[in-house]
Design a protein around this motif. Structure first.
Motif, mmCIF file in Angstrom:
data_model
loop_
_atom_site.group_PDB
_atom_site.id
_atom_site.type_symbol
_atom_site.label_atom_id
_atom_site.label_comp_id
_atom_site.label_asym_id
_atom_site.label_seq_id
_atom_site.Cartn_x
_atom_site.Cartn_y
_atom_site.Cartn_z
ATOM 1 N N ARG A 260 -42.316 94.218 -53.558
ATOM 2 C CA ARG A 260 -42.939 93.261 -54.467
ATOM 3 C C ARG A 260 -42.441 93.468 -55.898
ATOM 4 N NH1 ARG A 260 -47.443 90.219 -53.681
ATOM 5 N NH2 ARG A 260 -46.517 90.145 -51.590
ATOM 6 N N LEU A 261 -42.243 94.708 -56.297
ATOM 7 C CA LEU A 261 -41.711 94.976 -57.632
ATOM 8 C C LEU A 261 -40.339 94.334 -57.798
ATOM 9 C CD1 LEU A 261 -42.661 98.760 -58.013
ATOM 10 C CD2 LEU A 261 -43.837 96.812 -59.049
ATOM 11 N N VAL A 262 -39.522 94.412 -56.758
ATOM 12 C CA VAL A 262 -38.193 93.791 -56.803
ATOM 13 C C VAL A 262 -38.328 92.278 -56.888
ATOM 14 C CG1 VAL A 262 -36.045 93.439 -55.534
ATOM 15 C CG2 VAL A 262 -37.101 95.703 -55.570
ATOM 16 N N GLU A 263 -39.202 91.702 -56.060
ATOM 17 C CA GLU A 263 -39.393 90.250 -56.037
ATOM 18 C C GLU A 263 -39.840 89.716 -57.392
ATOM 19 O OE1 GLU A 263 -42.275 89.703 -52.996
ATOM 20 O OE2 GLU A 263 -40.952 90.383 -51.384
ATOM 21 N N LEU A 264 -40.679 90.484 -58.074
ATOM 22 C CA LEU A 264 -41.217 90.041 -59.360
ATOM 23 C C LEU A 264 -40.293 90.350 -60.536
ATOM 24 C CD1 LEU A 264 -44.943 91.162 -58.871
ATOM 25 C CD2 LEU A 264 -44.025 88.822 -58.730
ATOM 26 N N GLY A 265 -39.205 91.049 -60.268
ATOM 27 C CA GLY A 265 -38.258 91.383 -61.320
ATOM 28 C C GLY A 265 -38.730 92.471 -62.254
ATOM 29 N N ILE A 266 -39.668 93.317 -61.790
ATOM 30 C CA ILE A 266 -40.184 94.389 -62.647
ATOM 31 C C ILE A 266 -39.900 95.770 -62.047
ATOM 32 C CG2 ILE A 266 -41.958 92.975 -63.736
ATOM 33 C CD1 ILE A 266 -43.999 94.175 -61.802
ATOM 34 N N ASP A 267 -38.968 95.813 -61.109
ATOM 35 C CA ASP A 267 -38.627 97.070 -60.442
ATOM 36 C C ASP A 267 -38.147 98.113 -61.440
ATOM 37 O OD1 ASP A 267 -38.308 98.636 -58.120
ATOM 38 O OD2 ASP A 267 -36.175 98.151 -58.016
ATOM 39 N N ASP A 268 -37.240 97.710 -62.328
ATOM 40 C CA ASP A 268 -36.685 98.657 -63.305
ATOM 41 C C ASP A 268 -37.693 99.045 -64.381
ATOM 42 O OD1 ASP A 268 -34.380 98.363 -61.881
ATOM 43 O OD2 ASP A 268 -33.287 97.241 -63.418
ATOM 44 N N ASP A 269 -38.784 98.302 -64.461
ATOM 45 C CA ASP A 269 -39.799 98.558 -65.478
ATOM 46 C C ASP A 269 -40.979 99.357 -64.936
ATOM 47 O OD1 ASP A 269 -38.365 96.941 -67.304
ATOM 48 O OD2 ASP A 269 -39.283 95.148 -66.439
ATOM 49 N N THR A 270 -40.880 99.869 -63.704
ATOM 50 C CA THR A 270 -42.039 100.480 -63.068
ATOM 51 C C THR A 270 -41.724 101.870 -62.527
ATOM 52 O OG1 THR A 270 -42.785 98.267 -62.416
ATOM 53 C CG2 THR A 270 -43.856 100.143 -61.371
ATOM 54 N N LEU A 271 -42.483 102.839 -63.012
ATOM 55 C CA LEU A 271 -42.388 104.233 -62.579
ATOM 56 C C LEU A 271 -43.393 104.443 -61.451
ATOM 57 C CD1 LEU A 271 -41.648 107.277 -62.923
ATOM 58 C CD2 LEU A 271 -43.298 107.341 -64.811
ATOM 59 N N VAL A 272 -42.918 104.910 -60.297
ATOM 60 C CA VAL A 272 -43.773 105.073 -59.123
ATOM 61 C C VAL A 272 -43.768 106.530 -58.672
ATOM 62 C CG1 VAL A 272 -44.262 104.320 -56.764
ATOM 63 C CG2 VAL A 272 -43.223 102.718 -58.391
ATOM 64 N N PHE A 273 -44.965 107.083 -58.475
ATOM 65 C CA PHE A 273 -45.160 108.418 -57.913
ATOM 66 C C PHE A 273 -45.767 108.259 -56.517
ATOM 67 C CE2 PHE A 273 -45.550 108.746 -62.472
ATOM 68 C CZ PHE A 273 -45.011 109.968 -62.845
ATOM 69 N N TYR A 274 -45.428 109.182 -55.605
ATOM 70 C CA TYR A 274 -45.939 109.107 -54.226
ATOM 71 C C TYR A 274 -46.161 110.539 -53.741
ATOM 72 C CZ TYR A 274 -45.757 107.510 -49.234
ATOM 73 O OH TYR A 274 -46.004 107.230 -47.904
ATOM 74 N N THR A 275 -47.420 110.878 -53.450
ATOM 75 C CA THR A 275 -47.760 112.255 -53.109
ATOM 76 C C THR A 275 -48.989 112.296 -52.203
ATOM 77 O OG1 THR A 275 -48.157 114.444 -54.083
ATOM 78 C CG2 THR A 275 -49.224 112.584 -55.158
ATOM 79 N N SER A 276 -49.590 113.486 -52.046
ATOM 80 C CA SER A 276 -50.832 113.678 -51.289
ATOM 81 C C SER A 276 -51.741 114.606 -52.069
ATOM 82 C CB SER A 276 -50.546 114.271 -49.912
ATOM 83 O OG SER A 276 -51.737 114.475 -49.177
ATOM 84 N N ASP A 277 -53.051 114.559 -51.766
ATOM 85 C CA ASP A 277 -54.015 115.266 -52.613
ATOM 86 C C ASP A 277 -54.201 116.737 -52.280
ATOM 87 O OD1 ASP A 277 -55.433 114.881 -50.239
ATOM 88 O OD2 ASP A 277 -57.281 114.291 -51.226
ATOM 89 N N ASN A 278 -53.888 117.165 -51.089
ATOM 90 C CA ASN A 278 -54.008 118.582 -50.717
ATOM 91 C C ASN A 278 -53.392 118.770 -49.339
ATOM 92 O OD1 ASN A 278 -57.274 117.503 -50.571
ATOM 93 N ND2 ASN A 278 -56.295 118.092 -48.650
ATOM 94 N N GLY A 279 -53.472 119.982 -48.815
ATOM 95 C CA GLY A 279 -52.861 120.275 -47.530
ATOM 96 C C GLY A 279 -53.595 119.672 -46.350
#
Length: 460
Positions: A260-279
């Motif tokens: 969706r970020l690519v479709e909206l043309g804001i991909d380069d303007d968006t910092l994305v983090f992806y993680t988990s909260d604990n083990g």
């Protein structure tokens, strides 16, 4: 109200930052799964769980091998993330209070107060539209800890952490009002709302916090889901099949967000983090090695309980296909996001901005990281490649060289007494007593470990 006034005034003070003053600050999306282990992602080593979009983010950004959760369970992790204070200082240090229960906010729960400043408040004051979707866990209705009172313009999801166990709940909180769900799978609603929020706010800087509930709670998923079909014939228990499918289902949402970020043309303007909260919980560490290559699970300060997978992507800014062993954790998110947003960073935070590292530059790491957890009166410190753990404030420090012993199997304290002593002093200095989570002087680590597996699946 006074502290919010101060925050608003602070952002007007001229700051020095990397981007030009006339540039719009980057959008920020922080995605956090619930109880997914370090090794539950393909790019982190899993041969069992399919996470093509985590893997994509690693190919298109940075894969961090030495990133940590804020704590070993969900509520304190969320508190560390939101306030930038480690568990020796922050207000919420476990899911439920173990002492001074008569002073707690609700039962054994302790919520954020008005004097707690969150990263959402700082970004909101800097002109960001702020949204949260998923599990909150830091304040139930009527308290000062609800998202709307802690800097969020929009929130859809569960306020109460136990309510979040029910993925087919018939209602959720939507901007302070009960919203009927028709008992649809809550993650599907979260996915739809995440995409809606991004589209509606594409013209302005936004912060979207996505503490998704999968794969925690009741281990359930529609068996018609494509994510489940990948595992239906695996020689695992039904719980393990569902767990793996829930991770993949959440990962599918990440793929839709990136697209969706690519479709909206804001991909380069968006910092994305992806993680988990604990083990992870014990069954998944045993059957699909969710904590590999580490020892420890959820509720333990061994590496398996707190080392967390992390991928960061920001096209045109974050290096592509890089693997970093820079040591950081969730206390660093607050100052980092303020740095990205050109917002004022509170002076009392325990974290540091890791923006230079995200941009592929060299920076000085923390001298050490500290965690504590009241179950078993656990304290832990990572100092370079050294990791120290003790049970009880007067207990002996067990010392491990993570570079050569990531499973924390060989205690080197006796042959490195000076290092162990330094770590003990850091533990002493880092712990500020809390009436809700007092640490005992001595606790047997063996007794603590025996108690953990029985709790892990059924409790938050």
């Amino acid at each position: 109200m006074y502290r919010r006034f101060l925050i608003a005034i602070a952002v007007l003070i001229p700051l020095s930052f990397e981007c030009r003053a006339d540039e719009r600050p980057a959008n920020i999306i922080y995605i956090m799964l619930d109880d997914a282990g370090y090794n539950d992602f393909g790019a982190m080593g899993s041969d069992d769980v399919h996470t093509p979009n985590f893997d994509r983010m690693c190919r298109e950004g940075i894969r961090f091998t030495d990133h940590y959760s804020g704590s070993a369970v969900c509520a304190p992790t969320r508190c560390v993330l939101m306030t930038g204070l480690h568990t020796g200082h922050c207000r919420r240090r476990n899911n439920a209070a173990s002492a001074s229960v008569d002073q707690a906010d609700e039962g054994k729960l302790v919520f954020l107060k008005d004097e707690d400043v969150t990263v959402a408040e700082s970004l909101q004051a800097a002109g960001y539209v702020t949204g949260g979707i998923g599990k909150w866990g830091l304040g139930n209705p009527g308290s000062a800890g609800t998202p709307d009172k802690q800097g969020f313009d929009h929130f859809l999801g569960y306020l109460d952490q136990v309510h979040a166990h029910d993925h087919y709940t018939d209602w959720l909180w939507n901007d302070g009002e009960r919203m009927e769900t028709g008992k649809r799978y809550s993650h599907t609603l979260f996915e739809e709302d995440s995409l809606r929020f991004i589209e509606e706010n594409r013209e302005k800087p936004f912060f979207l916090y996505l503490p998704y509930c999968l794969p925690h709670g009741k281990y359930v998923i529609d068996h018609d889901e494509p994510a489940y079909q990948l595992y239906k014939d695996k020689p695992w228990s039904q719980t393990v099949k569902n767990y793996a499918a829930m991770i993949t289902r959440a990962d599918e949402t990440v793929g839709k967000i990136l697209d969706r970020l690519v479709e909206l043309g804001i991909d380069d303007d968006t910092l994305v983090f992806y993680t988990s909260d604990n083990g992870p919980n014990q069954p998944f560490a045993k059957s699909i090695q969710s904590n590999s290559p580490f020892q420890g699970i959820k509720r333990e300060l061994n590496e398996g309980g707190i080392r967390a997978a992390m991928a960061v992507r920001w096209p045109g800014h974050v290096p592509v296909g890089m693997t970093s062993d820079f040591i950081w954790d969730m206390r660093d998110v607050f100052p980092t996001l303020c740095d990205v947003a050109n917002a004022e960073t509170p002076s009392n935070l325990d974290g540091i901005s890791v923006l230079p590292t995200l941009l592929g530059k060299h920076q000085q790491p923390h001298d050490h990281l500290y965690w504590e957890f009241s179950a078993g009166s656990q304290q832990a410190v990572r100092m370079g490649n050294w990791k120290g753990i003790r049970n009880g404030t007067h207990g002996a420090v067990r010392l491990f060289d993570l570079a050569n012993d990531p499973s924390e199997s060989n205690d080197l304290a006796s042959s490195n007494a000076e290092v162990a002593s330094r770590i003990a002093r850091i533990m002493d200095a880092s712990h500020v007593p809390s009436p809700f989570w007092p640490l005992q002087e001595k606790v047997s680590p063996k007794k603590n470990r025996k108690k953990q597996p029985a709790k892990n699946v059924s409790e938050n």
